[in-house]
Design a protein around this motif. Structure first.
Motif, mmCIF file in Angstrom:
data_model
loop_
_atom_site.group_PDB
_atom_site.id
_atom_site.type_symbol
_atom_site.label_atom_id
_atom_site.label_comp_id
_atom_site.label_asym_id
_atom_site.label_seq_id
_atom_site.Cartn_x
_atom_site.Cartn_y
_atom_site.Cartn_z
ATOM 1 N N MET A 1 0.854 -1.194 0.000
ATOM 2 C CA MET A 1 0.000 0.000 0.000
ATOM 3 C C MET A 1 0.889 1.243 0.000
ATOM 4 O O MET A 1 1.729 1.422 0.861
ATOM 5 C CB MET A 1 -0.879 0.003 1.252
ATOM 6 N N ALA A 2 0.721 2.081 -0.990
ATOM 7 C CA ALA A 2 1.529 3.296 -1.076
ATOM 8 C C ALA A 2 1.033 4.318 -0.081
ATOM 9 O O ALA A 2 -0.143 4.365 0.248
ATOM 10 C CB ALA A 2 1.451 3.867 -2.495
ATOM 11 N N LYS A 3 1.942 5.217 0.363
ATOM 12 C CA LYS A 3 1.562 6.229 1.339
ATOM 13 C C LYS A 3 0.471 7.144 0.783
ATOM 14 O O LYS A 3 -0.433 7.559 1.503
ATOM 15 C CB LYS A 3 2.802 7.054 1.728
ATOM 16 N N ARG A 4 0.514 7.451 -0.525
ATOM 17 C CA ARG A 4 -0.460 8.385 -1.087
ATOM 18 C C ARG A 4 -1.889 7.846 -1.026
ATOM 19 O O ARG A 4 -2.847 8.597 -1.168
ATOM 20 C CB ARG A 4 -0.086 8.722 -2.525
ATOM 21 N N GLU A 5 -2.047 6.543 -0.863
ATOM 22 C CA GLU A 5 -3.380 5.971 -0.749
ATOM 23 C C GLU A 5 -3.975 6.214 0.632
ATOM 24 O O GLU A 5 -5.189 6.090 0.819
ATOM 25 C CB GLU A 5 -3.341 4.458 -1.014
ATOM 26 N N LEU A 6 -3.143 6.500 1.599
ATOM 27 C CA LEU A 6 -3.602 6.681 2.974
ATOM 28 C C LEU A 6 -4.012 8.122 3.209
ATOM 29 O O LEU A 6 -3.444 9.049 2.628
ATOM 30 C CB LEU A 6 -2.483 6.303 3.946
ATOM 31 N N PRO A 7 -4.993 8.336 4.095
ATOM 32 C CA PRO A 7 -5.411 9.715 4.398
ATOM 33 C C PRO A 7 -4.344 10.450 5.190
ATOM 34 O O PRO A 7 -3.366 9.871 5.651
ATOM 35 C CB PRO A 7 -6.701 9.518 5.210
ATOM 36 N N LYS A 8 -4.552 11.720 5.379
ATOM 37 C CA LYS A 8 -3.586 12.575 6.064
ATOM 38 C C LYS A 8 -3.323 12.078 7.481
ATOM 39 O O LYS A 8 -4.245 11.691 8.205
ATOM 40 C CB LYS A 8 -4.128 14.003 6.097
ATOM 41 N N HIS A 9 -2.056 12.099 7.877
ATOM 42 C CA HIS A 9 -1.585 11.723 9.210
ATOM 43 C C HIS A 9 -1.700 10.220 9.488
ATOM 44 O O HIS A 9 -1.572 9.790 10.637
ATOM 45 C CB HIS A 9 -2.331 12.490 10.319
ATOM 46 N N VAL A 10 -1.941 9.424 8.465
ATOM 47 C CA VAL A 10 -2.043 7.968 8.650
ATOM 48 C C VAL A 10 -0.844 7.323 7.982
ATOM 49 O O VAL A 10 -0.523 7.611 6.826
ATOM 50 C CB VAL A 10 -3.360 7.424 8.054
ATOM 51 N N TYR A 11 -0.184 6.405 8.733
ATOM 52 C CA TYR A 11 1.046 5.785 8.256
ATOM 53 C C TYR A 11 1.003 4.279 8.509
ATOM 54 O O TYR A 11 0.445 3.822 9.515
ATOM 55 C CB TYR A 11 2.277 6.381 8.962
ATOM 56 N N ARG A 12 1.590 3.549 7.573
ATOM 57 C CA ARG A 12 1.693 2.097 7.751
ATOM 58 C C ARG A 12 3.012 1.756 8.427
ATOM 59 O O ARG A 12 4.081 2.192 7.989
ATOM 60 C CB ARG A 12 1.595 1.381 6.408
ATOM 61 N N GLN A 13 2.911 0.990 9.529
ATOM 62 C CA GLN A 13 4.083 0.439 10.198
ATOM 63 C C GLN A 13 4.117 -1.071 9.954
ATOM 64 O O GLN A 13 3.164 -1.633 9.386
ATOM 65 C CB GLN A 13 4.029 0.726 11.705
ATOM 66 N N ARG A 14 5.161 -1.697 10.390
ATOM 67 C CA ARG A 14 5.294 -3.141 10.148
ATOM 68 C C ARG A 14 4.176 -3.939 10.795
ATOM 69 O O ARG A 14 3.778 -4.991 10.309
ATOM 70 C CB ARG A 14 6.641 -3.647 10.682
ATOM 71 N N ASN A 15 3.672 -3.429 11.924
ATOM 72 C CA ASN A 15 2.665 -4.193 12.664
ATOM 73 C C ASN A 15 1.280 -3.567 12.597
ATOM 74 O O ASN A 15 0.417 -3.866 13.418
ATOM 75 C CB ASN A 15 3.090 -4.342 14.129
ATOM 76 N N GLY A 16 1.025 -2.700 11.646
ATOM 77 C CA GLY A 16 -0.310 -2.135 11.514
ATOM 78 C C GLY A 16 -0.299 -0.710 10.984
ATOM 79 O O GLY A 16 0.743 -0.163 10.587
ATOM 80 N N ILE A 17 -1.467 -0.107 10.985
ATOM 81 C CA ILE A 17 -1.638 1.269 10.486
ATOM 82 C C ILE A 17 -1.907 2.190 11.668
ATOM 83 O O ILE A 17 -2.719 1.862 12.547
ATOM 84 C CB ILE A 17 -2.797 1.345 9.462
ATOM 85 N N TYR A 18 -1.240 3.345 11.684
ATOM 86 C CA TYR A 18 -1.316 4.249 12.832
ATOM 87 C C TYR A 18 -1.695 5.663 12.392
ATOM 88 O O TYR A 18 -1.324 6.110 11.293
ATOM 89 C CB TYR A 18 0.033 4.321 13.564
ATOM 90 N N PHE A 19 -2.404 6.346 13.286
ATOM 91 C CA PHE A 19 -2.615 7.784 13.169
ATOM 92 C C PHE A 19 -1.495 8.455 13.964
ATOM 93 O O PHE A 19 -1.356 8.218 15.162
ATOM 94 C CB PHE A 19 -3.982 8.190 13.744
ATOM 95 N N GLN A 20 -0.675 9.253 13.290
ATOM 96 C CA GLN A 20 0.463 9.900 13.941
ATOM 97 C C GLN A 20 0.524 11.360 13.495
ATOM 98 O O GLN A 20 0.714 11.659 12.312
ATOM 99 C CB GLN A 20 1.767 9.176 13.596
ATOM 100 N N ARG A 21 0.350 12.249 14.470
ATOM 101 C CA ARG A 21 0.354 13.683 14.181
ATOM 102 C C ARG A 21 1.033 14.403 15.334
ATOM 103 O O ARG A 21 0.819 14.034 16.506
ATOM 104 C CB ARG A 21 -1.086 14.186 14.017
#
Length: 336
Positions: free
Chosen positions: A1-21
């Protein structure tokens, strides 16, 4: 999954998807990206924008606090939890303000080796740190666990525990009158073959039909163990003012492990039995059953041990018995 597919402030980590701001606490999404549940989670997080937020400092102190709230910590056995607490407090004292995301493998090894003169402490600390850093990965604070794969220190081989010799058991009984806690704890350990923690947890209500019901805290096994005459004699004269069979000095609550260990050690010092401790009484039970002719399944029916542990606890007695049998066969063969 590319970063541009994710909404703002959402990032993929090795163990899941996180909201990080910046200025917001990191949050892990529980739902798969793209699902309706995911978007509800995302909207719920953003709806908090006008609410006061507490920024969590990513240091070891905060990591330890969060770990202690997790199921991974809460599901520990009580005794294990106490052991973990000692090392968690140790970590907080020496690196509470440090950022766990910056810890490297070399730092873990340096921490381990700084306690090389206390190999047991160093190795247990390493095990707890490994669990703690795995929790750090789960939080999304870092991508990998620097403590994973770091080997424990090789310690000097411990002297193998052995059952109390019969003469020392006799000396212990002679030193402790039948109506003392020191005598009762010994008769319970030897008579039932259970771990000291399970013995201290025994209640009068556990006694039924000439036996004691045991639910082992370590294995959750349930055992019904008939009471031997020596144990019954001690139970007959014991105080029954508490729900617990073994009580503290006030007779109001359960006898603690520390209190029982200290009292038994005082007797061991008096009779010259410092090489044999409380845990050796479990060896006595297994070995007495073997000497009585019980097979491993019968021994396990009393002690609740696995086949491997039955073999381990009775190894020396088993060797002697088989050596006698072998030499007898050898002698008979010569005179055949």
């Amino acid at each position: 999954m590319a970063k541009r597919e994710l909404p703002k402030h959402v990032y993929r980590q090795r163990n899941g998807i996180y909201f990080q701001r910046r200025g917001w606490a990191s949050q892990k999404f529980q739902s798969e990206f793209g699902t309706a549940e995911f978007w509800r989670e995302y909207a719920g997080i953003l709806s908090q924008k006008d609410m006061p937020r507490r920024v969590v400092s990513r240091n070891f102190g905060a990591l330890i606090d969060d770990y202690r709230k997790s199921p991974r910590y809460r599901n520990l056995k009580p005794r294990t939890g106490l052991d973990y607490d000692k090392h968690l407090d140790f970590f907080r004292n020496i690196m509470g303000e440090a950022n766990p995301a910056k810890m490297q493998r070399k730092d873990v090894i340096r921490l381990r080796d700084s306690n090389a003169d206390k190999a047991y402490f160093a190795n247990y600390s390493l095990r707890v740190l490994r669990v703690l850093m795995e929790h750090c990965v789960d939080l999304g604070w870092r991508d990998s666990n620097p403590a994973r794969g770091v080997p424990e220190l090789k310690s000097q081989k411990k002297k193998q525990r052995e059952p109390w010799p019969e003469q020392l058991l006799d000396a212990y009984r002679a030193a402790c009158p039948l109506d003392t806690r020191e005598r009762l704890v010994m008769e319970l350990c030897v008579g039932t073959g259970q771990r000291i923690g399970d013995v201290l947890n025994m209640r009068w209500s556990n006694i039924e039909d000439g036996a004691v019901w045991v639910r082992q805290s370590k294995t959750s096994k349930e055992l019904w163990v008939p009471i031997l005459p020596e144990l019954q004699a001690a139970l007959d004269v014991a105080s029954k003012h508490s729900v617990f069979i073994l009580t503290n000095a006030l007779g109001a609550n359960r006898w603690s492990y520390r209190g029982a260990s200290a009292s038994v050690r005082a007797v061991r010092e008096r009779i010259g039995a410092l090489n044999y401790d409380i845990h050796s009484w479990r060896y006595n039970a297994a070995c007495e059953l073997l000497e009585a002719g019980c097979g491993d399944d019968l021994i396990a029916a009393v002690t609740g041990q696995s086949p491997a542990m039955v073999q381990h606890y009775t190894r020396k007695v088993r060797q002697r018995i088989r050596a006698v049998q072998a030499q007898q066969m050898r002698t008979e063969q010569k005179h055949f």
